[in-house]
Design a protein around this motif. Structure first.
Motif, PDB file in Angstrom:
ATOM      1  N   LEU A   1      -9.335   1.396 -54.574  1.00 16.10           N
ATOM      2  CA  LEU A   1      -8.741   1.842 -55.842  1.00 16.10           C
ATOM      3  C   LEU A   1      -7.431   1.092 -56.125  1.00 16.10           C
ATOM      4  O   LEU A   1      -7.207   0.608 -57.243  1.00 16.10           O
TER       5      LEU A   1
ATOM      6  N   LYS B   1      -9.360   5.487 -62.254  1.00 13.15           N
ATOM      7  CA  LYS B   1      -8.125   6.273 -62.286  1.00 13.15           C
ATOM      8  C   LYS B   1      -7.816   6.905 -60.934  1.00 13.15           C
ATOM      9  O   LYS B   1      -8.720   7.210 -60.156  1.00 13.15           O
ATOM     10  N   LYS B   2      -6.515   7.108 -60.689  1.00 15.00           N
ATOM     11  CA  LYS B   2      -6.085   7.831 -59.491  1.00 15.00           C
ATOM     12  C   LYS B   2      -5.675   9.236 -59.903  1.00 15.00           C
ATOM     13  O   LYS B   2      -4.657   9.425 -60.557  1.00 15.00           O
ATOM     14  N   GLY B   3      -6.495  10.213 -59.564  1.00 11.58           N
ATOM     15  CA  GLY B   3      -6.157  11.594 -59.892  1.00 11.58           C
ATOM     16  C   GLY B   3      -5.481  12.266 -58.718  1.00 11.58           C
ATOM     17  O   GLY B   3      -4.405  12.848 -58.840  1.00 11.58           O
ATOM     18  N   CYS B   4      -6.102  12.187 -57.546  1.00 10.22           N
ATOM     19  CA  CYS B   4      -5.595  12.927 -56.383  1.00 10.22           C
ATOM     20  C   CYS B   4      -5.326  12.007 -55.206  1.00 10.22           C
ATOM     21  O   CYS B   4      -4.516  12.309 -54.356  1.00 10.22           O
ATOM     22  N   ASP B   5      -6.047  10.900 -55.127  1.00  9.88           N
ATOM     23  CA  ASP B   5      -5.960   9.944 -54.017  1.00  9.88           C
ATOM     24  C   ASP B   5      -6.510  10.514 -52.703  1.00  9.88           C
ATOM     25  O   ASP B   5      -6.267   9.944 -51.650  1.00  9.88           O
TER      26      ASP B   5
ATOM     27  N   GLY C   1      -9.955  12.144 -52.494  1.00 10.51           N
ATOM     28  CA  GLY C   1     -11.372  12.517 -52.545  1.00 10.51           C
ATOM     29  C   GLY C   1     -11.652  13.842 -53.217  1.00 10.51           C
ATOM     30  O   GLY C   1     -12.763  14.350 -53.125  1.00 10.51           O
ATOM     31  N   GLN C   2     -10.659  14.409 -53.902  1.00 13.29           N
ATOM     32  CA  GLN C   2     -10.815  15.769 -54.419  1.00 13.29           C
ATOM     33  C   GLN C   2     -11.067  15.859 -55.921  1.00 13.29           C
ATOM     34  O   GLN C   2     -11.176  16.962 -56.445  1.00 13.29           O
ATOM     35  N   CYS C   3     -11.126  14.717 -56.634  1.00 17.06           N
ATOM     36  CA  CYS C   3     -11.246  14.842 -58.095  1.00 17.06           C
ATOM     37  C   CYS C   3     -12.303  13.933 -58.720  1.00 17.06           C
ATOM     38  O   CYS C   3     -12.805  14.228 -59.799  1.00 17.06           O
ATOM     39  N   GLY C   4     -12.605  12.803 -58.118  1.00 16.37           N
ATOM     40  CA  GLY C   4     -13.646  11.918 -58.650  1.00 16.37           C
ATOM     41  C   GLY C   4     -13.183  10.925 -59.707  1.00 16.37           C
ATOM     42  O   GLY C   4     -13.989  10.124 -60.192  1.00 16.37           O
ATOM     43  N   ALA C   5     -11.899  10.952 -60.091  1.00 18.67           N
ATOM     44  CA  ALA C   5     -11.426  10.042 -61.149  1.00 18.67           C
ATOM     45  C   ALA C   5     -11.562   8.574 -60.739  1.00 18.67           C
ATOM     46  O   ALA C   5     -11.644   7.685 -61.587  1.00 18.67           O
ATOM     47  N   CYS C   6     -11.605   8.313 -59.450  1.00 17.24           N
ATOM     48  CA  CYS C   6     -11.643   6.944 -58.931  1.00 17.24           C
ATOM     49  C   CYS C   6     -13.069   6.462 -58.671  1.00 17.24           C
ATOM     50  O   CYS C   6     -13.256   5.423 -58.030  1.00 17.24           O
TER      51      CYS C   6
ATOM     52  N   ASN D   1     -16.076   7.305 -53.836  1.00 18.21           N
ATOM     53  CA  ASN D   1     -14.674   7.489 -54.205  1.00 18.21           C
ATOM     54  C   ASN D   1     -13.893   6.258 -53.736  1.00 18.21           C
ATOM     55  O   ASN D   1     -13.763   6.037 -52.533  1.00 18.21           O
TER      56      ASN D   1
ATOM     57  N   CYS E   1     -10.797   5.796 -53.771  1.00 11.93           N
ATOM     58  CA  CYS E   1      -9.504   6.116 -53.147  1.00 11.93           C
ATOM     59  C   CYS E   1      -9.637   6.300 -51.641  1.00 11.93           C
ATOM     60  O   CYS E   1      -8.643   6.246 -50.926  1.00 11.93           O
TER      61      CYS E   1
END
Ligand SMILES: Cc1cc2nc3c(=O)[nH]c(=O)nc-3n(C[C@H](O)[C@H](O)[C@H](O)COP(=O)(O)OP(=O)(O)OC[C@H]3O[C@@H](n4cnc5c(N)ncnc54)[C@H](O)[C@@H]3O)c2cc1C
Ligand code: SF4
Ligand code: FES
Ligand code: FES
Lengths: 197, 328
Positions: A63, A76-80, A82-87, A97, A99
């Motif tokens: 990422l 995108k970096k949401g949480c860095d 593995g908890q959000c999936g934005a990456c 993921n 990140c």
């Protein structure tokens, strides 16, 4: 969180601007690794069909390599963590993921990001469906949602709306666009099923 | 993350040598646990030996059983035809864990080795005997809603978080390894350790010992098996309580039963007493409730997690009822 408070980001910037020299964080202890550990190494990544040669530290995630080194800021970096999936990106067609993936560990695979889905000016069917169904509000989660949906379709396990909700659960949308995301994914799945019965 | 070197192992033996040679080296599988903890400074390693591309990536199903390569990804195992039909509990446990993306990355070896989600362990600085031996345990009198009620000690009450391992606990699994002392097999029940006064030592593995495969013997009646997971939200969340169960029923009577619990134990928790209590009984709600009571008989709650005891009892009873209703 201000960028300077984020240890990972701080390391990353130090790593790059200081040519990769590890400027240890906090007080040095005997458990700290020797100073020459973790030097930048050459690696070749295939991103959206293009070979990219990089010289970066092994600790750089895919990422961060995409966003900070290659300036592909769609992922995108949401949480860095593995908890959000934005990456979410695809490696060899599988959603992962980025990140929690080291860039160096991705070398040798085919990485596809949101920037690689459209064919020229022609949007990927999922991109078009997300627009048609208004499947986002702020859009921060959207590149990850779309890459995840590409992976979901390739996996072929989601039939019902409930299946789509469950198998898209690795992508959090804090704007709560979920109903429209399910509708967009289902429309493209049903179209694809008609075209390739 | 603190800086580290990275190498891709050429083979299992080379990987073992590389990790053995550096006391703070670690194997890298899918990275979903290790990279997360290294970002939190809860773990520091100066060398990662990437074993994720080693050819330990097959599921070999024979009449005698199934050999699962350590590198088989959680998603591939969950959807494998032989696993879905012969061991539904395993497939269900895997699909209840993490997210599709994480399951695509996570390996079987890494899942067995995953570490607790205890927030005091993860934060990298609280008193935590698991992270820093003899530093204390912030969870004992802290926020312990997610913590264990079975197998705890005065030194650690952390829950083992894996879903896969709860299913493996009822399937007579054996873990195959290769390490500095050669190859060996470890019965699954002996693989994870109770915390006792050394919660930092979590498994039977030596430093540099590599998991190569997990073996499952044929268990014909495991076709009637089920995994039930209860959590704070419907998906993408660790268990508050969970149960892996299997039942052999003939002529309306339970011949054999298997029960293991997740979310409540310091290791994947096989409930042998509860299993015994079911043998010879009719598969009734009363028998299943009694099995739930037996499974939690030794439970010790802390301030915030007492709710897990009745919840786990009901989880066991409901999982058994669902298994009993399966075609078998
Ligand atoms: C947000 C999130 C949610 C999650 N939810 C769940 C859940 O609901 N249920 C669940 O069960 N799990 C869950 N997980 C945990 C996940 O299943 C594990 O992180 C994963 O299985 C670890 O596998 P890996 O291959 O990524 O291991 P890695 O992260 O690569 O390694 C983990 C550990 O195993 C060691 N290791 C790796 N391979 C081997 C080997 N072959 N031999 C010996 N040691 C090895 C590594 O050195 C390391 O110590 C979740 C994780 C995240 C980040
Ligand atoms: S419960 Fe275990 S892991 Fe959590 S703080 Fe206490 S010693 Fe550490
Ligand atoms: S940024 Fe990767 S999962 Fe949140
Ligand atoms: S559209 Fe805002 S987070 Fe999903």
């Amino acid at each position: 969180m201000a960028p300077s408070d984020d240890p990972d980001r701080r390391d990353f910037i130090q790593g790059v601007t200081a040519g990769g020299l590890a400027l240890g964080l906090g007080a040095a202890t005997s458990a700290d690794p020797p100073a020459d550990v973790g030097q930048p190494i050459p690696m070749k990544l295939t991103i959206n069909g293009q070979d990219r040669e990089l010289q970066i530290e092994p600790r750089v995630t895919l990422l961060d390599a995409l966003r900070e080194v290659l300036h592909l800021t769609g992922s995108k970096k949401g949480c860095d963590h593995g908890q959000c999936g934005a990456c979410t990106v695809l490696i060899d067609g599988r959603r992962v993921n980025s990140c929690l993936t080291l860039a160096v560990a991705a070398a040798g695979g085919q990485v596809t990001t949101i920037e690689g889905l459209a064919k020229g000016e022609e949007l990927h069917p999922l991109q078009a469906a997300f627009i048609k169904h208004d499947a986002f509000q702020c859009g921060y989660c959207t590149p990850g949602q779309i890459c995840s949906a590409v992976g979901l379709m390739a996996e072929g396990h989601a039939k019902s709306d409930a299946d789509v909700r469950e198998l898209m659960s690795g992508n959090i949308c804090r704007c709560g666009a979920y109903p429209n995301i399910v509708a967009a994914v289902q429309e493209v799945q049903q179209l694809a099923a008609k075209e390739n019965p | 993350m603190t800086p580290f070197d990275y190498v891709r192992a050429d083979g299992p033996d080379a990987a073992v040598k590389q990790v053995v040679a550096r006391p703070t080296a670690a194997f890298l599988g899918g990275g979903t646990g290790l990279i997360d903890l290294m970002k939190l400074y809860a773990e520091r390693h100066d060398l990662l030996v990437d074993v994720s591309r080693l050819p330990m990536d097959k599921v070999e199903a024979t009449e005698k059983g199934v050999r699962i390569g350590a590198n088989v990804r959680n998603s591939d195992l969950a959807y494998h035809a032989a696993i879905r039909t012969r061991f539904p509990v395993l497939s269900e446990a895997l699909l209840s864990g993490a997210s599709p993306q994480l399951r695509n990355m996570a390996t079987v070896g890494g899942n067995l080795m995953q570490r607790t989600r205890c927030p005091y362990f993860r934060d990298g600085h609280s008193a935590c005997n698991k992270r820093v031996p003899k530093s204390g345990c912030a969870a004992l009198d802290g926020v312990n809603r997610g913590h264990a009620v079975l197998g705890t000690s005065d030194h650690c009450i952390a829950t083992h978080p894996s879903d896969l391992c709860v299913a493996l606990a009822i399937l007579d699994a054996t873990v195959r390894t290769t390490g500095p002392k050669g190859e060996r097999t470890i019965p699954f029940a002996d693989f994870h350790r109770l915390p006792g006064d050394t919660p930092d030592r979590e498994t039977a593995l030596d430093h540099g010992e590599l998991i190569t495969a997990v073996d499952l013997p044929a268990l014909p009646w495991a076709t009637r098996s089920h995994y039930l997971k209860v959590r704070d939200r419907a998906s993408y969340e660790f268990a508050l309580t969970s149960a892996a169960v299997a039942l052999e029923i003939a002529d309306g009577v339970i011949k054999q039963a298997r029960i293991a619990l997740g979310g409540v134990g310091t290791k994947p928790w096989r409930a042998a007493e509860a299993e015994k209590a079911l043998v010879g009984k009719k598969p009734t709600p009363e028998a299943f409730a009694a099995a739930g009571d037996a499974a939690l008989a030794g439970a010790v709650p802390r301030q915030h997690n007492a709710f897990k005891i009745p919840l786990a009892k009901r989880t066991v009873a409901r999982a058994l009822a669902a298994a009993a209703a399966m075609p078998g």
